[in-house]
Scaffold this active site. Structure first.
Site, mmCIF file in Angstrom:
data_model
loop_
_atom_site.group_PDB
_atom_site.id
_atom_site.type_symbol
_atom_site.label_atom_id
_atom_site.label_comp_id
_atom_site.label_asym_id
_atom_site.label_seq_id
_atom_site.Cartn_x
_atom_site.Cartn_y
_atom_site.Cartn_z
ATOM 1 N N THR A 261 47.332 34.115 31.847
ATOM 2 C CA THR A 261 48.076 32.860 31.885
ATOM 3 C C THR A 261 48.358 32.349 30.480
ATOM 4 O O THR A 261 49.480 31.944 30.156
ATOM 5 C CB THR A 261 47.308 31.792 32.682
ATOM 6 O OG1 THR A 261 47.172 32.222 34.030
ATOM 7 C CG2 THR A 261 48.033 30.452 32.651
ATOM 8 N N GLY B 34 40.469 35.814 34.510
ATOM 9 C CA GLY B 34 39.655 35.571 33.328
ATOM 10 C C GLY B 34 40.007 36.382 32.105
ATOM 11 O O GLY B 34 39.368 36.228 31.064
ATOM 12 N N GLY C 269 42.916 36.265 30.533
ATOM 13 C CA GLY C 269 43.787 35.500 29.646
ATOM 14 C C GLY C 269 45.272 35.704 29.880
ATOM 15 O O GLY C 269 46.078 35.360 29.021
ATOM 16 N N THR D 208 39.089 30.490 34.480
ATOM 17 C CA THR D 208 39.382 31.243 35.700
ATOM 18 C C THR D 208 38.123 31.710 36.430
ATOM 19 O O THR D 208 38.050 31.584 37.660
ATOM 20 C CB THR D 208 40.306 32.429 35.393
ATOM 21 O OG1 THR D 208 41.497 31.934 34.768
ATOM 22 C CG2 THR D 208 40.674 33.178 36.651
ATOM 23 N N ASP E 195 49.704 32.325 40.401
ATOM 24 C CA ASP E 195 48.256 32.534 40.393
ATOM 25 C C ASP E 195 47.581 31.423 41.195
ATOM 26 O O ASP E 195 47.756 30.246 40.895
ATOM 27 C CB ASP E 195 47.747 32.511 38.946
ATOM 28 C CG ASP E 195 46.294 32.948 38.831
ATOM 29 O OD1 ASP E 195 45.579 32.911 39.846
ATOM 30 O OD2 ASP E 195 45.879 33.326 37.728
#
Length: 573
Positions: A26, A22, A24, A503, A49
């Site tokens: 990615t 969560g 960020g 996420t 992931d």
């Protein structure tokens, strides 16, 4: 701290982005890949992931072979699935024993290989094949990895005991043993991958965080672990910083001030890292255009905002009323760090106490955010399980017993196993059991609970008795009755807490599946910290609120409509 701009940086061939779910990582990995490819570099982007949303980011199907992105010449994307790899690996280890060993033993082996540690090993296996592939090394200027291995995984792979018969012969019952069984043929590949990770001339690692207290503390722990493993080429990216606030909007000002306070209070260890920032964006990171704009400070955001009435959703009061009417005796709030489960637990406890219920409220969160709860509230008693103290005592007991029969080499593996997430959960298991036992004469609300994997690990005949006996020598009534009580849906409720973001929702979904596997049902979800339900008049924040709708709708689907949405407030976990 400066704006993160890949075009002005000098990168090594291998670039890793790591951080909690969560934050960020990615999106930033994708933005880096697109930026470098746009500059003419040939780039390979690899995700390991389990909650990867790369297919949504690029709006096209992806696989583990490599897909060229038409809108970005020079960019190829590989989307690996470590959970599928973990399933295949688990079967490769267990398959030869099916039909030859009792079913109870097979079940025990399956659970030993069902936790997050096994997925981490599978993920490492996947990208080790990429990082040591000579064709890829020669074919790309930069190979970017979304999600790097944890310090625990790397330490485990470096221990000599991980590669000998100790794993098969061990009888001490350490909680996460077994992940490396049968991987002797990978020893050389893993050694090369670990060497590459620690070579600053080949690898650069970016730790990614949010400008909030909890994520910054978590990223500091990751940094320290990696430094201990000689991975020194570390940088920090703080994602989602609100650079300016609207003087006429209270929500905007509060968000800005909270972020600035967290940044000001970050540790010296983090201050020593080269630090970059990425501005807060109001839109979802999907589509190549949005990814390109992510690192552009001057981008103009224009999003049509639809008004959504707060009455469309359940409130936390609706949830509390349902818990009260259904006479639940044990209530857990579960979720990843930083989603607000501690404050939700405290709110539930206060709400039930206001209805005349006698409540015991407890947490295992090291930050002990329950400290702010007024223990003089009529009907509420508060406790804090000291996770560090419980874990230290547990580790000492196990090591003392292991030293009676093991040499230093095998002890090193036991010591590493005792650092694992699974062990930490097992260490507090008895403390949990004693607190849950209080439900005989009051309602117990607990922030943070054992995962489904840990419960199943302890429930399997061999592991359950072995773990309990090595800790205290006998099975107490509290421990004996715990799992049946948790599986009794008339008595127990698990409230899953998440944020209205990609996420966190996917991770909460996996938590729900894990609990179901352990025979524990949950009814209620909470979507916390929603900008959608705030009175903000800031056009920027209203646009951000709009992006939450799809994830609230996803939670609605996962919970069969049994969910509450809580607006963003100034003080959250």
């Amino acid at each position: 701290m400066k704006l993160y701009n890949p075009s002005t940086e000098s990168f090594t061939q291998y670039i890793f982005f790591t951080g909690k779910g969560g934050v960020g990582k990615t999106s930033i990995a994708c933005a880096t890949a697109v930026n470098l490819a746009d500059s003419g570099k040939k780039v390979l982007l690899v995700s390991t992931d389990p909650a990867s949303n790369l297919q949504d980011v690029f709006d096209m199907p992806l696989d583990n072979k490599g897909t060229a992105i038409k809108e970005v010449p020079n960019l190829t994307v590989i989307n690996l699935d470590p959970e599928q790899a973990a399933r295949e690996y688990k079967e490769s280890v267990i398959g030869p024993y099916r039909g030859k060993l009792p079913e109870s033993v097979i079940t025990n082996m399956e659970e030993q290989l069902s936790g997050s540690c096994t997925v981490e090993i599978a993920a490492f296996n996947e990208f080790s094949d990429v990082i040591t592939n000579e064709d890829k090394r020669k074919g790309y200027s930069h190979i970017i990895f979304d999600t790097a291995p944890t310090g625990h995984t790397l330490r485990m792979l470096q221990l000599p005991s991980a590669w000998n018969t100790f794993i098969d012969e061990n009888t001490t019952g350490a909680s996460c043993l077994g992940q490396l069984s049968g991987l002797e043929d990978k020893k050389g590949v893993y050694k090369e991958a670990v060497r590459t990770l620690s070579d600053a001339s080949q690898t650069t690692l970016f730790l990614v965080s949010r400008p909030d207290e909890t994520p910054l503390k978590e990223v500091e722990r990751s940094s320290t672990e990696l430094l201990d493993l000689n991975i020194k080429a570390q940088n920090l990216i703080i994602n989602g910083i609100l650079e300016n606030y609207d003087e006429n909007d209270t929500i905007s000002k509060q968000l800005y001030q909270r972020q600035q306070k967290a940044l000001y209070n970050r540790s010296q260890a983090l201050l020593n890292l080269t630090t970059y920032f990425v501005p807060l964006r109001s839109y979802n990171m999907t589509g190549v255009d949005n990814i390109r704009n992510m690192l552009n400070r001057d981008v103009t955001e224009t999003v049509q905002v639809d008004e959504v009435a707060a009455t469309d959703f359940n409130t936390i009061e609706n949830l509390i009323e349902d818990l009260y009417k259904s006479s639940k005796r044990v209530i857990f709030t579960m979720g990843k760090g930083g989603v607000g489960k501690t404050t939700i637990a405290a709110t539930i406890a206060r709400g039930l106490a206001a209805k005349g219920v006698k409540v015991h409220l407890s947490t295992t969160d090291p930050a002990n955010h329950l400290a702010y709860v007024n223990t003089k509230i009529e009907g509420i008693t508060v406790s804090h399980i000291d996770e560090k103290a419980v874990l230290a005592a547990y580790q000492k007991n196990v090591l003392d017993k292991a030293r009676e029969t093991m040499g230093d080499t095998d002890l090193s593996y036991i010591e590493e196993d005792l650092r694992s997430p699974c062990t930490q959960e097992i260490a507090v298991f008895n403390a949990f059991a004693e607190i849950v036992a209080k439900a005989d004469d009051q309602v117990v609300v607990i922030d943070t609970a054992p995962t489904g994997h840990t419960l199943l690990l302890l429930d399997s005949t061999q592991s359950y008795h072995k773990e309990v006996e090595r800790t205290q020598g006998n099975i107490s009534p509290a421990v004996q009755h715990l799992l049946p009580r948790l599986r009794n849906e008339k008595e127990t409720e698990v409230v899953i807490v998440t944020l209205p973001e990609t996420t966190p929702v996917f991770e909460a979904q996996r938590l729900q599946e894990d609990l179901s596997r352990a025979g524990i049902k949950n009814k209620w979800w909470v979507v916390n910290s929603s900008m959608l339900l705030t009175p903000t008049q800031s056009p920027f924040l209203k646009a951000k609120a709009q992006s939450e709708i799809q994830w609230i709708e996803k939670v609605k689907e996962l919970s069969n409509g049994n969910f509450a949405v809580i607006p963003w407030i100034e003080i959250v976990e």
